[in-house]
Design an enzyme around this catalytic site. Structure first.
Site, PDB file in Angstrom:
ATOM      1  N   HIS A 141       0.824  -1.228   0.000  1.00 38.95           N
ATOM      2  CA  HIS A 141       0.000   0.000   0.000  1.00 38.95           C
ATOM      3  C   HIS A 141       0.850   1.267   0.000  1.00 38.95           C
ATOM      4  O   HIS A 141       0.312   2.368  -0.178  1.00 38.95           O
ATOM      5  CB  HIS A 141      -0.920   0.043   1.233  1.00 38.95           C
ATOM      6  CG  HIS A 141      -1.930  -1.060   1.287  1.00 38.95           C
ATOM      7  ND1 HIS A 141      -2.805  -1.317   0.247  1.00 38.95           N
ATOM      8  CD2 HIS A 141      -2.212  -1.982   2.250  1.00 38.95           C
ATOM      9  CE1 HIS A 141      -3.572  -2.359   0.583  1.00 38.95           C
ATOM     10  NE2 HIS A 141      -3.230  -2.783   1.781  1.00 38.95           N
ATOM     11  N   ASP A 177      -2.361 -10.923  -1.975  1.00 41.79           N
ATOM     12  CA  ASP A 177      -2.880 -10.378  -0.719  1.00 41.79           C
ATOM     13  C   ASP A 177      -4.354 -10.032  -0.947  1.00 41.79           C
ATOM     14  O   ASP A 177      -4.743  -9.662  -2.050  1.00 41.79           O
ATOM     15  CB  ASP A 177      -2.090  -9.121  -0.347  1.00 41.79           C
ATOM     16  CG  ASP A 177      -2.458  -8.560   1.019  1.00 41.79           C
ATOM     17  OD1 ASP A 177      -1.715  -8.816   1.978  1.00 41.79           O
ATOM     18  OD2 ASP A 177      -3.512  -7.867   1.121  1.00 41.79           O
TER      19      ASP A 177
HETATM   20 ZN   LIG Z   1      -3.741  -7.351   3.026  1.00 43.49          ZN
END
Ligand SMILES: [Zn+2]
Length: 360
Positions: A141, A177
């Protein structure tokens, strides 16, 4: 061929002779990134990951962590952000609602990034063809100029950028993920030298990763998002692999395959609502390995991202590692996909139609 899922356990535990050498990044500094109150991204996660590695019985070669240089970081992060992080050395701070910095965090994440670079370098130099980086905090992220979603530096992106700087012209990043890797996507959105692919729960945090996000400019077609609604199980992921992900990867012919390996799509994960089991991570790894052997000289590395149930993390990473290190046969195939998820997979195919001849 679909086999009954009761075979899974048996096949997972089947041991193969020998095994292939796996480079491993791990470092005590990663344990020092620690919140003052409970946070799901906690040091115990790495203990679970280490237990998985130990139990997998691989042939390993340690890759020492070291602080990444500013030049290595600046390939994907902005100078002002790198300086902002430097100003936080020795301090405690909250960078957004989810993302904390402890006094030793900045050094730890620089060491994670440097270790990631050297892991890739070891693969390119032929020291080993497989790798795993047991890192905390995760990275996918982290945006060019902003920490986000537990992540400070984008390890997998820094590793991919290093490969490009060494003359590799096609790197595939596969992000399984459960969250979309918005930071990684952003860093390579207009760059055809990195094919970014992600399977993730959607709609969900961080809000990006819809199927029509396929890259821009020269990078158009080189971002592949497979958003799946909550509840997707192993069969849905298998269909996403076989119908979209692998055809694109095989056409792209990567020279290096890097996996953003989060384990939060496991059914026990407290942050998300997918339904994978540990075996699913084994055959996802097996599918990618087969492809990597065809085009990338077998070069494939896992970079730890999320996964917040300790038992699920350990078991799922172990399933991946046994396949990665070729000490176990891949688990048996999962059941067929559900119609709702099949329709979602078709949306991605449609979004990519004009860009990949395999879907014409
Ligand atoms: Zn994650």
């Amino acid at each position: 061929m679909t086999q009954p899922s009761v075979m899974t356990q048996e096949n997972t535990s089947a041991q193969k002779e020998g095994g292939v050498l796996v480079g491993v990044v791990d470092d005590d500094s990663f344990d020092l990134h620690k919140s003052t109150s409970y946070h799901p991204e906690r040091p115990e996660r790495l203990q679970a990951a280490r237990a998985a590695l130990q139990g997998a019985g691989l042939r390993t070669e340690a890759v020492a962590a070291r602080e990444a240089t500013p030049e290595e970081l600046a390939r994907v992060h902005g100078g002002a952000y790198i300086e902002e992080l430097a100003s936080l050395v020795g301090r405690r701070a909250q960078l957004d609602a989810d993302t904390y910095v402890a006094p030793d965090s900045v050094v730890a994440v620089r060491r994670a990034a440097g270790g990631s670079v050297d892991l890739v370098q070891g693969m390119l130099a032929g020291r080993f063809k497989r790798g795993v980086a047991l890192l905390r905090p995760p990275g996918h992220h982290a945006r060019p100029n902003q920490a986000m979603g537990f992540c400070l530096l984008n390890n997998v992106a820094i590793a991919a950028a290093h490969a490009l700087s060494r003359g590799v012209s096609r790197v595939a990043i596969v992000d399984w993920d459960v969250h979309h890797g918005n930071g990684t996507q952003e860093m390579f959105f207009s760059d055809p030298r990195v094919l970014y692919t992600s399977l993730h729960q959607w709609p969900f945090y961080p809000g990006t990763g819809n199927a029509p996000e396929i890259g821009e400019g020269e990078g158009r077609g080189y971002t592949v998002n497979i958003p799946l609604s909550q509840g997707a199980h192993a069969g849905d992921y298998a269909a996403a692999f076989d119908r979209v992900l692998l055809p694109v990867l095989e056409a792209y012919r990567p020279e290096l395959v890097l996996v953003s390996a989060g384990f939060d799509a496991h059914r026990n994960d407290p942050l998300a609502a997918m339904r994978l089991d540990a075996a699913a991570y084994g055959w996802m790894t097996a599918r990618l390995l087969r492809m990597a052997e065809q085009t990338a000289g077998g070069r494939l590395a896992l970079f730890l991202e999320g996964g917040y149930d300790l038992g699920a993390l350990e078991e799922s990473l172990a399933a991946s590692l046994k396949v990665l290190g070729e000490v176990a046969l891949p688990p048996a195939e999962p059941p067929p996909p559900e119609p709702i998820h099949e329709a979602e997979i078709k949306r991605t195919k449609k979004a990519l139609e004009g860009n990949w001849r395999v879907f014409a």
